[in-house]
Design a protein around this motif. Structure first.
Motif, PDB file in Angstrom:
ATOM      1  N   PHE A   1     160.737  31.100 -17.513  1.00  0.00           N
ATOM      2  CA  PHE A   1     159.997  31.156 -18.773  1.00  0.00           C
ATOM      3  C   PHE A   1     160.747  30.492 -19.923  1.00  0.00           C
ATOM      4  CE2 PHE A   1     158.554  34.923 -16.318  1.00  0.00           C
ATOM      5  CZ  PHE A   1     157.275  34.445 -16.053  1.00  0.00           C
ATOM      6  N   ALA A   2     161.951  30.001 -19.687  1.00  0.00           N
ATOM      7  CA  ALA A   2     162.697  29.261 -20.699  1.00  0.00           C
ATOM      8  C   ALA A   2     162.466  27.758 -20.600  1.00  0.00           C
ATOM      9  CB  ALA A   2     164.184  29.557 -20.580  1.00  0.00           C
ATOM     10  N   ARG A   3     161.671  27.329 -19.630  1.00  0.00           N
ATOM     11  CA  ARG A   3     161.472  25.886 -19.433  1.00  0.00           C
ATOM     12  C   ARG A   3     160.462  25.328 -20.431  1.00  0.00           C
ATOM     13  NH1 ARG A   3     160.699  25.896 -12.853  1.00  0.00           N
ATOM     14  NH2 ARG A   3     162.818  26.594 -12.319  1.00  0.00           N
ATOM     15  N   LEU A   4     160.758  24.110 -20.915  1.00  0.00           N
ATOM     16  CA  LEU A   4     159.841  23.377 -21.789  1.00  0.00           C
ATOM     17  C   LEU A   4     159.233  22.221 -21.014  1.00  0.00           C
ATOM     18  CD1 LEU A   4     162.064  23.159 -24.990  1.00  0.00           C
ATOM     19  CD2 LEU A   4     160.289  24.844 -24.496  1.00  0.00           C
ATOM     20  N   ASP A   5     158.105  21.727 -21.526  1.00  0.00           N
ATOM     21  CA  ASP A   5     157.501  20.561 -20.887  1.00  0.00           C
ATOM     22  C   ASP A   5     158.294  19.307 -21.248  1.00  0.00           C
ATOM     23  OD1 ASP A   5     156.827  20.001 -23.501  1.00  0.00           O
ATOM     24  OD2 ASP A   5     154.666  20.126 -23.201  1.00  0.00           O
ATOM     25  N   ALA A   6     157.865  18.158 -20.748  1.00  0.00           N
ATOM     26  CA  ALA A   6     158.619  16.915 -20.929  1.00  0.00           C
ATOM     27  C   ALA A   6     158.736  16.515 -22.392  1.00  0.00           C
ATOM     28  CB  ALA A   6     157.955  15.790 -20.141  1.00  0.00           C
ATOM     29  N   SER A   7     157.773  16.919 -23.242  1.00  0.00           N
ATOM     30  CA  SER A   7     157.809  16.558 -24.655  1.00  0.00           C
ATOM     31  C   SER A   7     158.772  17.423 -25.451  1.00  0.00           C
ATOM     32  CB  SER A   7     156.400  16.691 -25.260  1.00  0.00           C
ATOM     33  OG  SER A   7     156.016  18.058 -25.317  1.00  0.00           O
ATOM     34  N   GLY A   8     159.232  18.531 -24.865  1.00  0.00           N
ATOM     35  CA  GLY A   8     160.104  19.447 -25.585  1.00  0.00           C
ATOM     36  C   GLY A   8     159.383  20.275 -26.622  1.00  0.00           C
ATOM     37  N   LEU A   9     158.065  20.394 -26.521  1.00  0.00           N
ATOM     38  CA  LEU A   9     157.260  21.093 -27.523  1.00  0.00           C
ATOM     39  C   LEU A   9     156.593  22.366 -27.015  1.00  0.00           C
ATOM     40  CD1 LEU A   9     155.443  18.049 -29.187  1.00  0.00           C
ATOM     41  CD2 LEU A   9     157.287  19.406 -30.155  1.00  0.00           C
ATOM     42  N   THR A  10     156.391  22.491 -25.730  1.00  0.00           N
ATOM     43  CA  THR A  10     155.594  23.604 -25.206  1.00  0.00           C
ATOM     44  C   THR A  10     156.286  24.289 -24.035  1.00  0.00           C
ATOM     45  OG1 THR A  10     153.567  22.412 -25.824  1.00  0.00           O
ATOM     46  CG2 THR A  10     153.330  24.269 -24.308  1.00  0.00           C
TER      47      THR A  10
END
Length: 421
Positions: A312-321
């Motif tokens: 649950f600490a992972r972000l998507d590739a954009s670093g926004l979500t």
């Protein structure tokens, strides 16, 4: 991803819209009517009391967020300034409180759609789940898209509330309704607790602190502006609704999710029922959108510290979500929607959010003098207010909230023992 890799996309106007978007739905459409029934003629003072308590808590949260502009809000402040278990408890309480508020918003949307098209009672829960799915999809689409959608929803809602409140005030003529007996001090304090929850959307600004530009300057200003605008709108609309409908009818309309539509009918506004119905739907969609955003950021912070699985600490590739965190909170909200009881969900939220902000004030009192922006008395007043109001929430809610809190603490104990092993 580390904390530094979340991008600061939100300016001060966007931060204020985040706060208002989290407030302007369930507050007007649920909390005010329920509070009017409890407080009776003291109803306006209940709004003022809740606003003052929100101001104390908001300034404490803003002071903390300005010094620690990271995702997670009081979860992080509790960890850093008090201790890991207190921080965990704050995060757990926030997830409980705001998931219940989000479920209330989704059920409210379903109630208004029912008023427009006519739905069988059994369909409301299904509609609420569909609404949640659509909002979750929007949040997964990215922060910029979510912010644009939130701006449209908030501006629509505020415009309609101003139109309805000012028109009703000009046409009022008869003053406040008399003859309704309140439950004295007990009713007043319970009303303050119910309305206080309707103010706490300002906390979304703090939980999104990692994504707000120039947080030391913008967060305190955005919190203060959010609370002041909200208090003015609540007093305006609440007074008109109480005066024209009376406390019992106002509360009944709120439990049906239709207080402003019925107010528009009493005031005899042309097209008022349709307009207020649209505004109610946009308001509650805005609340749901902002709660999914805020809750996911707390889940993100808890994932970083391994109080939730690291996924649950992972972000998507954009670093926004934080996609996994968004899906987690959507699942929690869906489970609460299945209960289907709007009043219970709101009271549960009141109880748990008071505990959450109690921890925020305690953390603010632990800040060193160099980080303090407001007098200690502000945090003391906020702490006393939160702890005192806990005992005026319905006992039935305690029977559910107590085991839920104990379950969270047991989870934390298991995690700590695993780490030691």
């Amino acid at each position: 991803m580390t904390a530094a890799e979340l991008k600061r996309e939100i300016g001060i106007a966007g931060a204020v819209l985040l706060g208002l978007g989290s407030i302007m739905g369930t507050g007007v459409y649920v909390a005010l009517g329920l509070a009017a029934l409890e407080a009776g003629s003291l109803f306006p003072l209940a709004i003022v009391g809740a606003a003052l308590l929100a101001l104390c808590n908001g300034l404490s949260s803003a002071q903390l967020a300005a010094s620690h502009p990271v995702a997670g809000g009081s979860y992080e402040y509790g960890y850093r300034l008090i201790g890991p278990r207190t921080g965990f408890l704050a995060g757990w309480l926030f997830l409980c409180a705001k998931s219940a508020s989000a479920a209330t918003a989704a059920l409210g949307v379903a109630a208004y759609l029912d008023a427009v098209v006519g739905l069988p009672e059994s369909a409301r829960v299904a509609i609420a789940l569909v609404v949640l799915a659509l909002v979750t999809t929007a949040v997964l689409g990215g922060l910029r898209r979510s912010n644009r959608l939130n701006a449209v929803l908030v501006l629509t809602t505020v415009s309609v509330l101003l139109w309805l409140g000012l028109t009703g005030l000009l046409r009022e003529g008869g003053g406040a309704v008399t003859g309704f007996s309140a439950r004295g001090a007990t009713g007043y304090l319970e009303a303050v607790a119910l309305v206080f929850v309707a103010f706490t959307g300002y906390g979304r600004i703090a939980t999104m602190g990692e994504e707000i530009r120039d947080p030391a300057r913008n967060i305190p200003r955005a919190v203060l502006a959010t609370i002041l605008v909200t208090a003015a709108l609540y007093l305006l609309v609440g007074h008109v609704a109480y005066a024209r409908l009376g406390a019992p009818a106002f509360a009944e309309a709120s439990e049906r999710g239709r207080p402003l539509a019925e107010l528009a009918a009493v005031i005899d506004l042309p097209g008022g029922s349709v307009v207020t119905t649209i505004a109610a739907i946009t308001a509650m969609l805005g609340v749901l959108l902002n709660l999914v955003l805020g809750l996911s950021r707390v889940a993100l912070a808890m994932g970083r510290r391994r109080d939730l699985p690291a996924t649950f600490a992972r972000l998507d590739a954009s670093g926004l979500t934080p996609r996994p965190a968004v899906l987690l909170v959507a699942g929690i909200i869906a489970a609460l929607i299945l209960i289907g009881d709007l009043r219970f969900a709101w009271s549960f939220s009141a109880l748990t959010v008071l505990g959450y902000y109690g921890i925020a004030n305690l953390a603010a009192l632990r800040q060193p003098p160099t980080e303090r922006r407001f007098p200690r008395l502000v945090s003391v007043a906020g702490l006393i207010g939160c702890l005192g109001l806990l005992f005026f929430v319905d006992r039935e809610v305690w029977y559910v909230a107590g085991p839920v809190v104990l379950l969270g603490l047991a989870w934390k104990l298991v995690l700590d023992r695993r780490r030691l092993a």
